[in-house]
Write a protein that holds these residues in place. Structure first.
Motif, PDB file in Angstrom:
ATOM      1  N   THR A  13      31.522  85.718  27.844  1.00  8.06           N
ATOM      2  CA  THR A  13      30.801  85.327  26.633  1.00  8.06           C
ATOM      3  C   THR A  13      31.715  85.526  25.433  1.00  8.06           C
ATOM      4  O   THR A  13      32.122  86.657  25.148  1.00  8.06           O
ATOM      5  CB  THR A  13      29.526  86.169  26.449  1.00  8.06           C
ATOM      6  N   PRO A  14      32.078  84.464  24.710  1.00  9.91           N
ATOM      7  CA  PRO A  14      32.969  84.638  23.556  1.00  9.91           C
ATOM      8  C   PRO A  14      32.353  85.569  22.514  1.00  9.91           C
ATOM      9  O   PRO A  14      31.191  85.387  22.132  1.00  9.91           O
ATOM     10  CB  PRO A  14      33.111  83.211  22.996  1.00  9.91           C
ATOM     11  N   PRO A  15      33.085  86.582  22.059  1.00 14.19           N
ATOM     12  CA  PRO A  15      32.559  87.475  21.018  1.00 14.19           C
ATOM     13  C   PRO A  15      32.229  86.698  19.745  1.00 14.19           C
ATOM     14  O   PRO A  15      32.847  85.668  19.445  1.00 14.19           O
ATOM     15  CB  PRO A  15      33.707  88.453  20.787  1.00 14.19           C
ATOM     16  N   ALA A  16      31.262  87.214  18.994  1.00 10.94           N
ATOM     17  CA  ALA A  16      30.800  86.508  17.795  1.00 10.94           C
ATOM     18  C   ALA A  16      31.937  86.281  16.800  1.00 10.94           C
ATOM     19  O   ALA A  16      32.029  85.204  16.188  1.00 10.94           O
ATOM     20  CB  ALA A  16      29.665  87.293  17.144  1.00 10.94           C
ATOM     21  N   ALA A  17      32.806  87.293  16.617  1.00 11.99           N
ATOM     22  CA  ALA A  17      33.896  87.140  15.652  1.00 11.99           C
ATOM     23  C   ALA A  17      34.858  86.032  16.073  1.00 11.99           C
ATOM     24  O   ALA A  17      35.374  85.286  15.225  1.00 11.99           O
ATOM     25  CB  ALA A  17      34.647  88.460  15.491  1.00 11.99           C
ATOM     26  N   LEU A  18      35.092  85.912  17.377  1.00 14.76           N
ATOM     27  CA  LEU A  18      35.944  84.827  17.870  1.00 14.76           C
ATOM     28  C   LEU A  18      35.246  83.488  17.684  1.00 14.76           C
ATOM     29  O   LEU A  18      35.874  82.504  17.267  1.00 14.76           O
ATOM     30  CB  LEU A  18      36.274  85.049  19.345  1.00 14.76           C
ATOM     31  N   ALA A  19      33.956  83.437  17.992  1.00 11.61           N
ATOM     32  CA  ALA A  19      33.201  82.190  17.833  1.00 11.61           C
ATOM     33  C   ALA A  19      33.271  81.686  16.400  1.00 11.61           C
ATOM     34  O   ALA A  19      33.408  80.480  16.154  1.00 11.61           O
ATOM     35  CB  ALA A  19      31.751  82.398  18.264  1.00 11.61           C
ATOM     36  N   ASP A  20      33.193  82.596  15.436  1.00 15.54           N
ATOM     37  CA  ASP A  20      33.286  82.204  14.024  1.00 15.54           C
ATOM     38  C   ASP A  20      34.647  81.602  13.716  1.00 15.54           C
ATOM     39  O   ASP A  20      34.749  80.599  12.993  1.00 15.54           O
ATOM     40  CB  ASP A  20      33.037  83.416  13.127  1.00 15.54           C
ATOM     41  N   ARG A  21      35.699  82.203  14.259  1.00 19.42           N
ATOM     42  CA  ARG A  21      37.050  81.695  14.012  1.00 19.42           C
ATOM     43  C   ARG A  21      37.242  80.318  14.652  1.00 19.42           C
ATOM     44  O   ARG A  21      37.871  79.434  14.073  1.00 19.42           O
ATOM     45  CB  ARG A  21      38.078  82.674  14.571  1.00 19.42           C
ATOM     46  N   VAL A  22      36.700  80.159  15.853  1.00 18.24           N
ATOM     47  CA  VAL A  22      36.823  78.875  16.541  1.00 18.24           C
ATOM     48  C   VAL A  22      36.112  77.786  15.758  1.00 18.24           C
ATOM     49  O   VAL A  22      36.634  76.669  15.574  1.00 18.24           O
ATOM     50  CB  VAL A  22      36.259  78.972  17.974  1.00 18.24           C
ATOM     51  N   ALA A  23      34.921  78.085  15.271  1.00 18.29           N
ATOM     52  CA  ALA A  23      34.134  77.080  14.548  1.00 18.29           C
ATOM     53  C   ALA A  23      34.859  76.591  13.299  1.00 18.29           C
ATOM     54  O   ALA A  23      34.694  75.430  12.890  1.00 18.29           O
ATOM     55  CB  ALA A  23      32.774  77.666  14.167  1.00 18.29           C
ATOM     56  N   ALA A  24      35.672  77.443  12.683  1.00 15.61           N
ATOM     57  CA  ALA A  24      36.357  77.088  11.439  1.00 15.61           C
ATOM     58  C   ALA A  24      37.809  76.677  11.651  1.00 15.61           C
ATOM     59  O   ALA A  24      38.526  76.405  10.685  1.00 15.61           O
ATOM     60  CB  ALA A  24      36.304  78.281  10.480  1.00 15.61           C
ATOM     61  N   ALA A  25      38.250  76.589  12.907  1.00 13.47           N
ATOM     62  CA  ALA A  25      39.667  76.375  13.196  1.00 13.47           C
ATOM     63  C   ALA A  25      40.096  74.932  12.983  1.00 13.47           C
ATOM     64  O   ALA A  25      39.298  73.996  13.073  1.00 13.47           O
ATOM     65  CB  ALA A  25      39.973  76.794  14.633  1.00 13.47           C
ATOM     66  N   GLU A  26      41.370  74.764  12.741  1.00  9.76           N
ATOM     67  CA  GLU A  26      41.990  73.444  12.719  1.00  9.76           C
ATOM     68  C   GLU A  26      42.274  72.951  14.139  1.00  9.76           C
ATOM     69  O   GLU A  26      42.282  71.740  14.395  1.00  9.76           O
ATOM     70  CB  GLU A  26      43.312  73.501  11.945  1.00  9.76           C
ATOM     71  N   GLU A  27      42.479  73.900  15.068  1.00 10.70           N
ATOM     72  CA  GLU A  27      42.842  73.529  16.431  1.00 10.70           C
ATOM     73  C   GLU A  27      42.672  74.751  17.324  1.00 10.70           C
ATOM     74  O   GLU A  27      42.904  75.888  16.902  1.00 10.70           O
ATOM     75  CB  GLU A  27      44.304  73.063  16.471  1.00 10.70           C
ATOM     76  N   LEU A  28      42.242  74.527  18.568  1.00 11.28           N
ATOM     77  CA  LEU A  28      42.218  75.554  19.596  1.00 11.28           C
ATOM     78  C   LEU A  28      43.313  75.245  20.601  1.00 11.28           C
ATOM     79  O   LEU A  28      43.425  74.117  21.086  1.00 11.28           O
ATOM     80  CB  LEU A  28      40.863  75.585  20.305  1.00 11.28           C
ATOM     81  N   LEU A  29      44.105  76.252  20.930  1.00 11.27           N
ATOM     82  CA  LEU A  29      45.180  76.107  21.912  1.00 11.27           C
ATOM     83  C   LEU A  29      44.890  77.034  23.080  1.00 11.27           C
ATOM     84  O   LEU A  29      44.698  78.241  22.894  1.00 11.27           O
ATOM     85  CB  LEU A  29      46.523  76.458  21.271  1.00 11.27           C
ATOM     86  N   ILE A  30      44.836  76.459  24.287  1.00 11.85           N
ATOM     87  CA  ILE A  30      44.575  77.228  25.491  1.00 11.85           C
ATOM     88  C   ILE A  30      45.650  76.920  26.526  1.00 11.85           C
ATOM     89  O   ILE A  30      46.488  76.048  26.311  1.00 11.85           O
ATOM     90  CB  ILE A  30      43.167  76.928  26.057  1.00 11.85           C
TER      91      ILE A  30
END
Length: 334
Positions: free
Chosen positions: A85-102
């Motif tokens: 389960t993605p932590p809430a603080a990470l979820a917030d960063r993802v929602a506002a990100a320019e790009e996700l890199l995995i």
């Protein structure tokens, strides 16, 4: 009903991919956390190695240079809710990100599965070699018995590349069954979260990059790594649960130190050190050096979220130290 899988890649270091048919639901993994019962000298060896590791604790980090900020999050490639389960603080960063890199995107994972189905030779030994010709009969029979839980026959075990058997058996069958039944690992949930917010998702490597790490090894070296790992497979569920608990506590460097110490106990120092250097060198160090060339210019622009296996972050050859050497300020967030 017997399961038939294209087995997963190593659960803690490689984002796994599974294709399943007629997969039955099975009991959850029943491993024990071994850390509570470690002998003092064994625990001390792990603590010493982990304590000497740069950025060895923590999963969530901010990297900043010239006012541009991004975050790195260390994942574990498992599907149970406690860790996936993605932590809430990470979820917030993802929602506002320019790009996700995995590491590897879902689309790339699906391309891998199609490729193997169309060309099974990718995971077969070159030259028609048979594994039983390179192992004592008792060891080959032991491998065949283990692979039965993954839906792999003796005939397939004979012909498959030893490196592929190694990374298959590194996953307890219960984990393979869980993901075959539709469980989403943490990496995939983060990817889905980004897509739900319209954030572009890109992978750091192709599946060919991952396969080539092992496929280039001489066949005899692959066999030796498989043989050396045999004593650990019987305890795979216990090792996995121990690792899972250390991950939840943020003791990331201790995970690698535990794996190293367990190998030393099973194989002796010289053989274990050689195997650890070869395995971690390929799965971690080589990939980190590749990834940093892609990551650095993106991180320089800021607004990125990087979610990769947690073992890629710490240590002298980890992503955080590599970025530090390029002028980034590193700050732990969790």
């Amino acid at each position: 009903m017997r399961r038939r899988f294209l087995p997963a890649l190593a659960a803690l270091l490689l984002a796994p991919a599974i294709a399943a048919a007629d997969a039955d639901a099975e009991a959850a993994c029943a491993g024990r956390d071994l850390s509570a019962g470690w002998a003092p000298e064994f625990a001390a060896a792990i603590a010493a190695e982990a304590g000497a590791t740069a950025h060895g604790e923590g999963r969530f980090w901010e990297v900043t240079r010239d006012g541009a900020s991004s975050v790195l999050f260390g994942t574990i490639h498992l599907a149970d809710d406690a860790v996936a389960t993605p932590p809430a603080a990470l979820a917030d960063r993802v929602a506002a990100a320019e790009e996700l890199l995995i590491e590897v995107t879902l689309a790339e994972e699906q391309r891998m599965l199609r490729s193997i189905l169309m060309d099974p030779g990718r995971i077969l030994a070159e030259g028609g070699r048979l594994l039983s010709d390179h192992l004592p009969a008792a060891e080959f029979d032991e491998i065949v018995a283990l692979l039965a839980d993954y839906g792999l026959t003796r005939e397939l075990a004979e012909r498959m590349a030893p490196w592929y058997l190694l990374v298959t058996l590194s996953n307890p069958a219960c984990i393979v069954a869980e993901m075959a039944a539709g469980g989403l690992i943490l990496d995939r949930r983060i990817e889905a979260l980004a897509e739900s917010h319209g954030v572009p998702v890109n992978g750091l490597e192709s599946f060919e990059d991952v396969f080539d790490l092992f496929a280039v090894l001489p066949y005899d070296d692959q066999v030796e790594m498989l043989r050396a790992s045999l004593p650990t497979f019987a305890l795979a569920e216990d090792y996995l649960e121990t690792t899972r608990q250390m991950y939840l506590r943020g003791e990331i460097a201790a995970i690698r130190a535990f794996a190293h110490a367990a190998l030393r106990r099973e194989l002796g120092p010289e053989r274990a050190d050689a195997m650890a250097a070869a395995l971690f060198g390929r799965l971690l160090d080589t990939r980190n050096r590749r990834w940093i060339e892609t990551l650095e210019p993106k991180l320089a622009a800021g607004g990125r979220v990087v979610a990769v296996g947690a073992l890629h972050l710490g240590g002298d050859t980890g992503l955080l130290r590599l970025l530090e050497r390029r002028g980034y300020r590193i700050r732990r967030l969790d």
